[in-house]
Design an enzyme around this catalytic site. Structure first.
Site, PDB file in Angstrom:
ATOM      1  CB  VAL A  40       8.757  -2.898  -8.468  1.00 23.83           C
ATOM      2  CG1 VAL A  40       8.891  -1.389  -8.518  1.00 23.83           C
ATOM      3  CG2 VAL A  40       7.360  -3.294  -8.009  1.00 23.83           C
ATOM      4  CB  CYS A  41       6.168  -3.616 -13.506  1.00 21.13           C
ATOM      5  SG  CYS A  41       5.726  -5.361 -13.526  1.00 21.13           S
ATOM      6  NE  ARG A  42      -1.390  -1.972 -13.631  1.00 16.46           N
ATOM      7  CZ  ARG A  42      -1.000  -1.541 -14.820  1.00 16.46           C
ATOM      8  NH1 ARG A  42      -0.368  -2.363 -15.645  1.00 16.46           N
ATOM      9  NH2 ARG A  42      -1.206  -0.318 -15.221  1.00 16.46           N
TER      10      ARG A  42
END
Length: 412
Positions: A363-365
Site C-alpha cells: 500500500v502507498c498513498r
C-alpha cells in the site's frame, strides 16, 4: 556667608527635556518592535507546526490530481502542468530542519545553565509575551540599555546584561525577567555627570543619535508588519489561535475537494466491467528517490501500466495480512494501518530481507508507488498484491489508522 546662586541655562534645560522625551519614545518603540518580532517568530513556528502538514498534503494532492488528469487525457499541456505541480512538491524548503535549528539552539542555552539552577520544563511557546513580561522588559530597557552611558566599561556591562534580558523576553520568560530586574536594582550604574562642561554637546549628539535609532526602528516595524507572517498575524492580532484554526479549516476543506476530484479521475480511468481495478498515475516517486531495480525509468506513468498488476480492494485485505506500507516517513507518521510493516520505497530494495514469508499486500498513498513495488516483487517470484486506492481508500473504508505521535491519525 551666602551661598552663590547656581547658574541656570534655560536652553540646556529644554535640551535635557527633549532628550528625555526622545529616549522614552525610542525605548517604547524598541520594546514594541521587539514584541512584534517575538510575536511573528513564534507565530511562524506555530503556523508551521500546525499547518505545515496540511500545506504539504494539499500540494501533494494538487500534484496527484494534475498527474491523474494528464494520464487520462494525454494532452501535452496537462502533462506539462503535472510536471510543474510535482516540481513544486519536490522543491519545498526543508522547514522542519530550519525550526529544528531553533529548538537545538534553545536546548543548547538550557544546557549552559549553572548546575544549581533547577531545570524546569518550559511551557509551550506563546505567540505573544504576557503583559507582565512586556512591562518588566520595558523597565529593564529604560534602566540598563548600554547607550544610556558613555563609559566603555559600563557599556560592555550593560550590553551583556541587556542581552540576557533580550533572551528571556524572546522566550516569554516572565520569571527570568523578574529575577533580572531584581539583579539590576542592586547593581551600581554609571551615567554622565549633569554638570559636566561638555553636557550640552553630548545632549545634542545624543538627540541626533536617538532620532536616527527611532527612524531605523520605524523602518524595521514597517518591514515586519508587511512580511508574509506579519500580514497574516495582522488579520487577528489578538486571537492568533483562532486564526490558525480558521486557516486549518480552509485547508482541510480545499484538501477534501482535491481528494474528491482525484477519486473521480481515478474512477474514470478504471476499465469498464473489470473485476479488479487498477491504479492511476499518482505513482511518481517522491523527490530524488531512486527507482526500484530492474524497472526502467518512465517519463509519465499511465493507468495502462498497472492493468496487469495483481490488485485487491481495500475491503478484501484479510485481517492480519502482511501489509507493506511503502510511503515515506512523514506519511507513515501522520497515519498508517496498525500492524503494517513500514518499508519506504526509497529503501525497499536494500531491505528486502525484512519482508515476511507468504502473500504480501502493498500500500502507498493512492496506489501508484505500491503498484511499482508489486510489479517488482512479482518479477522476483513473490506473491504480492497492490491495495487499490491506497491509504486514501483505506481511510474512506473506515479501516483503523494509528499515528506515530499518538495524535489523531490522518492520511498525508
Amino acid at each position: 556667608m551666602s551661598t552663590p546662586v547656581q547658574w541656570f541655562d534655560p536652553e540646556l534645560a529644554l535640551l535635557e527635556e527633549r532628550v528625555a522625551a526622545t529616549e522614552l519614545a525610542w525605548l517604547t518603540l524598541d520594546v514594541d518592535v521587539a514584541t512584534l518580532r517575538v510575536e511573528i517568530d513564534n507565530f511562524a513556528l506555530i503556523h508551521h507546526e500546525r499547518l505545515g502538514p496540511l500545506y504539504a498534503r494539499l500540494d501533494e494532492l494538487e500534484a496527484l490530481v494534475a498527474e491523474a488528469r494528464a494520464a487520462r487525457t494525454g494532452d501535452p499541456e496537462d502533462v506539462r502542468r503535472a510536471a510543474e505541480a510535482r516540481q513544486v512538491v519536490a522543491e519545498l524548503p526543508d522547514l522542519d530542519a530550519l525550526f529544528a535549528d531553533i529548538r537545538e539552539a534553545e536546548a543548547a542555552r538550557s544546557e549552559q545553565r549553572p548546575p544549581s539552577e533547577p531545570q524546569v520544563s518550559e511551557p509551550p511557546r506563546r505567540v505573544r509575551p504576557d503583559k507582565e513580561a512586556q512591562r518588566l522588559y520595558r523597565e529593564l530597557a529604560r534602566a540598563a540599555h548600554p547607550d544610556l552611558t558613555t563609559e566603555p566599561a559600563e557599556q560592555q556591562r550593560r550590553s551583556e546584561f541587556i542581552a540576557r534580558a533580550n533572551e528571556a523576553y524572546g522566550r516569554g520568560d516572565t520569571a527570568g525577567l523578574r529575577a533580572l530586574a531584581e539583579e539590576w536594582s542592586t547593581a551600581p550604574e554609571a551615567a554622565p555627570h549633569p554638570q559636566a562642561p561638555e553636557r550640552g554637546q553630548w545632549l545634542r549628539q545624543r538627540l541626533e543619535w536617538l532620532s536616527a535609532r527611532i527612524g531605523e526602528l520605524a523602518a524595521e516595524q514597517v518591514r515586519l508588519e508587511s512580511s508574509p507572517m506579519g500580514s497574516l498575524l495582522a488579520l487577528a492580532p489578538g486571537e492568533p489561535e483562532q486564526l490558525l484554526t480558521e486557516l486549518a479549516d480552509q485547508l482541510l476543506a480545499t484538501a477534501a475537494e482535491r481528494q474528491r476530484e482525484l477519486e473521480q479521475l481515478l474512477g474514470a480511468a478504471s476499465p469498464a466491467g473489470g473485476h479488479a481495478r487498477h491504479n492511476g498515475p499518482s505513482s511518481r516517486l517522491r523527490s530524488g528517490g531512486p527507482r526500484l531495480a530492474h524497472q526502467p525509468p518512465s517519463p509519465q506513468e499511465t493507468s495502462s501500466m498497472f492493468q496487469q498488476i495483481p490488485t485487491v480492494l481495500v475491503e478484501t485485505v484479510p485481517a492480519g495480512a502482511a501489509l507493506i506500507d511503502v510511503r515515506e516517513q512523514d506519511e507513515w507518521d501522520a497515519g498508517h494501518a496498525e500492524g503494517a510493516l513500514h518499508l519506504p520505497m526509497s529503501q525497499f530494495t536494500a531491505r528486502l530481507d525484512e519482508l515476511p514469508d507468504g502473500p504480501l499486500y502493498v500500500v502507498c498513498r493512492v496506489g501508484g508507488r505500491s503498484a511499482q513495488v508489486v510489479q517488482y516483487l512479482v518479477a522476483q517470484g513473490r506473491e504480492a498484491f497492490n491495495v487499490d486506492g491506497g491509504m486514501f481508500a483505506w481511510e474512506q473504508a473506515g479501516r483503523p489508522l494509528v499515528s506515530g505521535s499518538g495524535d489523531q491519525a490522518y492520511v498525508l
